[in-house]
Design a protein around this motif. Structure first.
Motif, PDB file in Angstrom:
ATOM      1  N   CYS A  12       0.863  -1.186   0.000  1.00  0.00           N
ATOM      2  CA  CYS A  12       0.000   0.000   0.000  1.00  0.00           C
ATOM      3  C   CYS A  12       0.903   1.240   0.000  1.00  0.00           C
ATOM      4  O   CYS A  12       2.134   1.122   0.107  1.00  0.00           O
ATOM      5  N   GLY A  14       1.346   3.462   2.309  1.00  0.00           N
ATOM      6  CA  GLY A  14       2.061   3.649   3.575  1.00  0.00           C
ATOM      7  C   GLY A  14       3.293   2.761   3.661  1.00  0.00           C
ATOM      8  O   GLY A  14       4.361   3.186   4.139  1.00  0.00           O
ATOM      9  N   VAL A  15       3.163   1.530   3.203  1.00  0.00           N
ATOM     10  CA  VAL A  15       4.295   0.598   3.234  1.00  0.00           C
ATOM     11  C   VAL A  15       5.366   1.046   2.228  1.00  0.00           C
ATOM     12  O   VAL A  15       6.564   1.056   2.534  1.00  0.00           O
ATOM     13  N   CYS A  96       2.676   5.931   8.771  1.00  0.00           N
ATOM     14  CA  CYS A  96       1.727   6.143   7.677  1.00  0.00           C
ATOM     15  C   CYS A  96       0.813   7.318   8.025  1.00  0.00           C
ATOM     16  O   CYS A  96       0.264   7.375   9.135  1.00  0.00           O
ATOM     17  N   LEU A  98      -2.119   7.788   7.392  1.00  0.00           N
ATOM     18  CA  LEU A  98      -3.472   7.359   7.767  1.00  0.00           C
ATOM     19  C   LEU A  98      -3.519   6.882   9.220  1.00  0.00           C
ATOM     20  O   LEU A  98      -4.568   6.905   9.862  1.00  0.00           O
ATOM     21  N   VAL A  99      -2.368   6.458   9.748  1.00  0.00           N
ATOM     22  CA  VAL A  99      -2.277   6.156  11.181  1.00  0.00           C
ATOM     23  C   VAL A  99      -2.207   7.473  11.962  1.00  0.00           C
ATOM     24  O   VAL A  99      -2.880   7.639  12.995  1.00  0.00           O
ATOM     25  N   THR A 164      -6.463   0.781  11.746  1.00  0.00           N
ATOM     26  CA  THR A 164      -6.617   0.963  10.294  1.00  0.00           C
ATOM     27  C   THR A 164      -6.779  -0.350   9.528  1.00  0.00           C
ATOM     28  O   THR A 164      -7.189  -0.334   8.369  1.00  0.00           O
ATOM     29  N   THR A 165      -6.420  -1.469  10.160  1.00  0.00           N
ATOM     30  CA  THR A 165      -6.333  -2.726   9.395  1.00  0.00           C
ATOM     31  C   THR A 165      -7.345  -3.779   9.851  1.00  0.00           C
ATOM     32  O   THR A 165      -7.128  -4.967   9.642  1.00  0.00           O
ATOM     33  N   CYS A 194      -8.320   1.818   6.581  1.00  0.00           N
ATOM     34  CA  CYS A 194      -7.740   2.571   5.470  1.00  0.00           C
ATOM     35  C   CYS A 194      -8.187   2.016   4.113  1.00  0.00           C
ATOM     36  O   CYS A 194      -8.692   0.897   4.016  1.00  0.00           O
ATOM     37  N   TYR A 195      -7.964   2.821   3.084  1.00  0.00           N
ATOM     38  CA  TYR A 195      -8.392   2.451   1.728  1.00  0.00           C
ATOM     39  C   TYR A 195      -7.781   1.110   1.314  1.00  0.00           C
ATOM     40  O   TYR A 195      -8.427   0.287   0.656  1.00  0.00           O
ATOM     41  N   ALA A 265      -0.916  -5.905   2.741  1.00  0.00           N
ATOM     42  CA  ALA A 265      -0.355  -4.603   2.356  1.00  0.00           C
ATOM     43  C   ALA A 265       1.144  -4.485   2.619  1.00  0.00           C
ATOM     44  O   ALA A 265       1.785  -3.540   2.161  1.00  0.00           O
TER      45      ALA A 265
HETATM   46  S1  SF4 Z   1      -2.771   2.408   7.369  1.00  0.00           S
HETATM   47 FE1  SF4 Z   1      -3.284   1.375   5.437  1.00  0.00          FE
HETATM   48  S2  SF4 Z   1      -2.122   2.553   3.902  1.00  0.00           S
HETATM   49 FE2  SF4 Z   1      -1.219   2.991   5.904  1.00  0.00          FE
HETATM   50  S3  SF4 Z   1       0.447   1.474   6.173  1.00  0.00           S
HETATM   51 FE3  SF4 Z   1      -1.375   0.647   7.172  1.00  0.00          FE
HETATM   52  S4  SF4 Z   1      -2.290  -0.639   5.581  1.00  0.00           S
HETATM   53 FE4  SF4 Z   1      -0.910   0.752   4.535  1.00  0.00          FE
END
Ligand code: SF4
Length: 315
Positions: A12, A14-15, A96, A98-99, A164-165, A194-195, A265
């Protein structure tokens, strides 16, 4: 044999960002580079960096003063940032975004005097970091039973956030119980799951409907990978979570099967292709891709790397 490859699958945004950050830190800063917790939850990725001299730690006391320390994609609590400052570490934050959004959210709720019901898995690095934002105000909710049992000081001032996961379905069940119990419950403006998690879950659900067996490439400690295997398994077919082709067993397969393959991801595409090749060599498998959604998300490198001009001198 037919192989149906899920798309999207694997890394993803973020990774990708966390791995690029570590690559860039290796290029710019003198070794060793320390990383607080695994950079991402994948055995192969971690051992690839360990082989190149990166030191993964779970305790800042083992990091020497003034060393370079990266925060992993899962984020850290304010207490870890404070301790790193005390040790005068050069820190690079690969959390990330999103975190980080979830951290901001729980801080905002707790600053307004809310109790935050955080839906997630105890002990996961992300949850440990998020809870550290407001330990006095956050209650961890791991399942529907805990959602039924939790008590709060003021039912008019209660909010929720999620890891998020998580499994989208499990989270919905837990949150709807919380809503029933606390009608004034507030939540995030946009989904915390997350998306990438949502898209991979949607893709594996569609794949499971068309296949006899599903392989999920990912590590056992990867929350989003485990959820993918659970979703495929819930469709009533065998589903195996494997780190790579070396964990496949010939007796799982037979030549007239349709095998679905996806990846969590944090799992590299090379390991997916290793599994594809394993099945091609033994069962003359033909590969089709099932594209459910296009992803076009990219996160910039952390600010510390965008501004630093420092590089490791040429040997
Ligand atoms: S929050 Fe989602 S986009 Fe961010 S690292 Fe985790 S899995 Fe990936």
């Amino acid at each position: 044999m037919r192989i149906l490859l899920a798309s999207p699958r694997g890394f993803c945004a973020g990774v990708n960002m966390a791995i690029e950050t570590l690559e860039e830190a290796l290029r710019r800063f003198p070794p060793p580079i320390y990383v607080y917790h695994e950079i991402v939850h994948n055995r192969w990725v971690v051992s690839h960096f360990t082989d190149r001299g990166v030191v993964f730690v779970d305790d800042l006391n083992v990091v020497p003063a003034e060393a370079t320390l990266l925060y992993s994609a899962h984020g850290v609590s304010p207490e870890i940032r404070r301790r790193a400052e005390e040790l005068r570490l050069r820190t690079v934050d690969a959390t990330c975004p999103l975190v980080t959004k979830v951290h901001r959210e729980v801080r905002r709720f707790s600053d307004q005097g809310f109790t935050v019901l955080l839906v997630g898995h105890a002990g996961h690095d992300e949850i440990v970091g998020t809870m550290g934002e407001a330990p006095h105000a956050i209650r961890l909710i791991e399942n529907e039973e805990q959602a039924e049992a939790v008590t709060v000081a003021d039912p008019q001032r209660v909010a929720y956030s999620t890891q998020t996961t998580l499994s989208v379905d499990d989270a919905e069940r837990i949150v709807s119980r919380l809503r029933r119990r606390f009608p004034a419950l507030q939540g995030p403006a946009r989904d915390d799951i997350c998306y990438a998690t949502q898209n991979r879950q949607e893709a594996v659900r569609a794949l499971a409907a068309e296949t006899d067996l599903v392989l999920v490439v990912g590590s056992q400690n990867s929350s989003n990978s485990r959820r993918l295997a659970e979703i495929a398994g819930a469709a009533g077919i065998p589903a195996y979570l494997v780190d790579g082709p070396e964990e496949l067993h010939e007796e799982w397969f037979h030549p007239d099967q349709t095998v679905g393959i996806t990846a969590g991801a944090s799992a590299p595409e090379s390991l997916v292709q290793g599994c594809v090749n394993y099945l091609r060599e033994r069962f003359q498998a033909v590969v089709e891709e099932r594209v459910l959604r296009q992803e076009n998300v990219h996160f910039a490198l952390p600010i510390e790397l965008r501004t630093s001009r420092e590089t490791v001198p040429e040997a």
